[in-house]
Design a protein around this motif. Structure first.
Motif, PDB file in Angstrom:
ATOM      1  N   GLU A 108       0.843  -1.298  -0.128  1.00 29.17           N
ATOM      2  CA  GLU A 108      -0.237  -0.111   0.005  1.00 29.17           C
ATOM      3  C   GLU A 108       0.882   1.256  -0.028  1.00 29.17           C
ATOM      4  OE1 GLU A 108      -3.475  -2.412   2.532  1.00 29.17           O
ATOM      5  OE2 GLU A 108      -2.053  -0.777   3.542  1.00 29.17           O
ATOM      6  N   LEU A 109       2.187   1.197   0.829  1.00 30.08           N
ATOM      7  CA  LEU A 109       2.740   2.152   0.816  1.00 30.08           C
ATOM      8  C   LEU A 109       3.683   2.663  -0.479  1.00 30.08           C
ATOM      9  CD1 LEU A 109       4.359   1.906   4.343  1.00 30.08           C
ATOM     10  CD2 LEU A 109       2.794   3.918   3.661  1.00 30.08           C
ATOM     11  N   SER A 123      -3.564  14.153  -9.185  1.00 31.60           N
ATOM     12  CA  SER A 123      -4.677  13.887  -9.925  1.00 31.60           C
ATOM     13  C   SER A 123      -5.741  12.814  -9.163  1.00 31.60           C
ATOM     14  CB  SER A 123      -4.739  13.544 -11.456  1.00 31.60           C
ATOM     15  OG  SER A 123      -4.191  12.450 -11.635  1.00 31.60           O
ATOM     16  N   LEU A 124      -5.066  11.679  -8.343  1.00 31.64           N
ATOM     17  CA  LEU A 124      -5.554  10.935  -7.913  1.00 31.64           C
ATOM     18  C   LEU A 124      -5.807  10.764  -6.359  1.00 31.64           C
ATOM     19  CD1 LEU A 124      -3.715   7.921  -9.827  1.00 31.64           C
ATOM     20  CD2 LEU A 124      -6.091   8.581 -10.270  1.00 31.64           C
ATOM     21  N   GLN A 125      -6.132  12.084  -5.990  1.00 30.15           N
ATOM     22  CA  GLN A 125      -6.235  12.547  -4.488  1.00 30.15           C
ATOM     23  C   GLN A 125      -7.612  11.576  -3.750  1.00 30.15           C
ATOM     24  OE1 GLN A 125      -7.237  16.546  -3.658  1.00 30.15           O
ATOM     25  NE2 GLN A 125      -6.724  16.355  -1.480  1.00 30.15           N
ATOM     26  N   VAL A 126      -8.609  11.218  -4.370  1.00 38.24           N
ATOM     27  CA  VAL A 126      -9.423  10.532  -3.790  1.00 38.24           C
ATOM     28  C   VAL A 126      -8.995   9.124  -3.562  1.00 38.24           C
ATOM     29  CG1 VAL A 126     -11.696   9.433  -4.069  1.00 38.24           C
ATOM     30  CG2 VAL A 126     -11.515  11.868  -4.831  1.00 38.24           C
ATOM     31  N   LEU A 127      -8.437   8.526  -4.643  1.00 38.54           N
ATOM     32  CA  LEU A 127      -7.669   7.341  -4.464  1.00 38.54           C
ATOM     33  C   LEU A 127      -6.643   7.157  -3.150  1.00 38.54           C
ATOM     34  CD1 LEU A 127      -7.347   4.116  -5.319  1.00 38.54           C
ATOM     35  CD2 LEU A 127      -5.747   5.053  -6.963  1.00 38.54           C
ATOM     36  N   SER A 128      -5.727   8.370  -3.346  1.00 40.48           N
ATOM     37  CA  SER A 128      -4.676   8.426  -2.114  1.00 40.48           C
ATOM     38  C   SER A 128      -5.336   8.344  -0.967  1.00 40.48           C
ATOM     39  CB  SER A 128      -3.886   9.731  -2.642  1.00 40.48           C
ATOM     40  OG  SER A 128      -2.980   9.676  -3.689  1.00 40.48           O
ATOM     41  N   GLN A 129      -6.299   9.114  -0.829  1.00 41.91           N
ATOM     42  CA  GLN A 129      -6.966   9.085   0.574  1.00 41.91           C
ATOM     43  C   GLN A 129      -7.620   7.644   0.851  1.00 41.91           C
ATOM     44  OE1 GLN A 129      -9.764  12.290  -0.004  1.00 41.91           O
ATOM     45  NE2 GLN A 129      -8.263  13.668   0.600  1.00 41.91           N
ATOM     46  N   SER A 130      -7.982   6.955   0.086  1.00 41.19           N
ATOM     47  CA  SER A 130      -8.706   5.673   0.440  1.00 41.19           C
ATOM     48  C   SER A 130      -7.393   4.739   0.741  1.00 41.19           C
ATOM     49  CB  SER A 130      -9.172   4.991  -0.864  1.00 41.19           C
ATOM     50  OG  SER A 130     -10.495   5.908  -1.080  1.00 41.19           O
ATOM     51  N   ILE A 131      -6.358   4.731   0.033  1.00 38.52           N
ATOM     52  CA  ILE A 131      -5.177   3.946   0.364  1.00 38.52           C
ATOM     53  C   ILE A 131      -4.635   4.372   1.529  1.00 38.52           C
ATOM     54  CG2 ILE A 131      -2.849   3.339  -0.291  1.00 38.52           C
ATOM     55  CD1 ILE A 131      -3.926   3.465  -3.286  1.00 38.52           C
ATOM     56  N   ALA A 132      -4.684   5.664   2.131  1.00 36.67           N
ATOM     57  CA  ALA A 132      -4.205   6.065   3.185  1.00 36.67           C
ATOM     58  C   ALA A 132      -5.003   5.570   4.382  1.00 36.67           C
ATOM     59  CB  ALA A 132      -4.147   7.534   3.365  1.00 36.67           C
ATOM     60  N   ARG A 133      -6.077   5.223   4.340  1.00 35.09           N
ATOM     61  CA  ARG A 133      -7.081   4.698   5.346  1.00 35.09           C
ATOM     62  C   ARG A 133      -6.729   3.261   5.515  1.00 35.09           C
ATOM     63  NH1 ARG A 133     -11.115   8.107   3.022  1.00 35.09           N
ATOM     64  NH2 ARG A 133     -11.694   6.489   1.629  1.00 35.09           N
ATOM     65  N   PHE A 134      -6.303   2.571   4.452  1.00 37.03           N
ATOM     66  CA  PHE A 134      -5.741   1.191   4.514  1.00 37.03           C
ATOM     67  C   PHE A 134      -4.368   1.067   5.199  1.00 37.03           C
ATOM     68  CE2 PHE A 134      -9.016  -0.212   1.681  1.00 37.03           C
ATOM     69  CZ  PHE A 134      -9.692  -1.326   2.198  1.00 37.03           C
ATOM     70  N   VAL A 135      -3.647   2.051   4.805  1.00 38.25           N
ATOM     71  CA  VAL A 135      -2.288   2.350   5.384  1.00 38.25           C
ATOM     72  C   VAL A 135      -2.166   2.253   6.853  1.00 38.25           C
ATOM     73  CG1 VAL A 135      -0.208   3.438   5.507  1.00 38.25           C
ATOM     74  CG2 VAL A 135      -1.149   3.032   3.318  1.00 38.25           C
ATOM     75  N   GLY A 136      -3.284   3.467   7.142  1.00 39.36           N
ATOM     76  CA  GLY A 136      -3.369   3.537   8.881  1.00 39.36           C
ATOM     77  C   GLY A 136      -3.963   2.279   9.454  1.00 39.36           C
ATOM     78  N   PHE A 137      -4.966   1.848   9.118  1.00 36.45           N
ATOM     79  CA  PHE A 137      -5.229   0.519   9.591  1.00 36.45           C
ATOM     80  C   PHE A 137      -4.348  -0.644   9.604  1.00 36.45           C
ATOM     81  CE2 PHE A 137      -7.111  -3.728   9.381  1.00 36.45           C
ATOM     82  CZ  PHE A 137      -7.806  -3.613  10.755  1.00 36.45           C
ATOM     83  N   ASP A 138      -3.676  -0.801   8.502  1.00 38.20           N
ATOM     84  CA  ASP A 138      -2.675  -2.005   8.489  1.00 38.20           C
ATOM     85  C   ASP A 138      -1.523  -1.882   9.303  1.00 38.20           C
ATOM     86  OD1 ASP A 138      -4.386  -3.508   6.831  1.00 38.20           O
ATOM     87  OD2 ASP A 138      -3.505  -2.755   5.123  1.00 38.20           O
ATOM     88  N   ALA A 139      -0.893  -0.497   9.577  1.00 40.98           N
ATOM     89  CA  ALA A 139      -0.096  -0.260  10.532  1.00 40.98           C
ATOM     90  C   ALA A 139      -0.555  -0.488  11.817  1.00 40.98           C
ATOM     91  CB  ALA A 139       0.415   1.360   9.973  1.00 40.98           C
TER      92      ALA A 139
END
Length: 140
Positions: free
Chosen positions: A92-93, A102-118
């Protein structure tokens, strides 16, 4: 802390991550249209892509139940789960690092997974470490 307490701490820590992952999988499989926008997907294959991610989540979590049931008997599964979690986090990182602005929405979605997985990796690793330490001290 005695071995019984350490076993229950591990069960709770791994169960939290397992439950969250299964919840995400079920939501992705049953209601994919709710997540299409968060991953900036479109077209006829978008729902199938989200559902495929849900199936991958279920596959990823197949090792959890046996370990949660008998963590002392299936310690190797605990290691496998931790490695899977670390691979997911690193992947994910990596993906997040390759996205343009241009993929800010996608970046935010991935950031949620990064936070949870960490967080999940830390709580499971700490609990597993204490279980191994206490169970090896008890058997010595």
């Amino acid at each position: 802390m005695n071995t019984k307490v350490a076993v229950w701490v591990v069960r709770i820590a791994f169960s939290i991550v397992f439950a969250w992952n299964v919840m995400c999988a079920v939501q992705f499989i049953c209601w994919p249209s709710a997540y299409i926008g968060a991953y900036q997907l479109q077209g006829g294959g978008a729902a199938a892509a989200i559902q495929g991610l849900g199936v991958a989540f279920l596959m990823w979590n197949a090792t959890y139940p046996a370990f949660i049931w008998k963590p002392l008997r299936f310690k190797v599964l605990g290691v496998v789960i931790l490695v899977q979690q670390a691979i997911g986090l690193c992947g994910e990182l990596f993906i997040a690092s390759t996205l343009d602005a241009s993929l800010q929405v996608l970046s935010q979605s991935i950031a949620r997974f990064v936070g949870f997985d960490a967080v999940g990796l830390v709580i499971m690793a700490v609990a597993f470490h204490f279980l191994r330490k206490i169970s090896s001290a008890a058997s010595a």
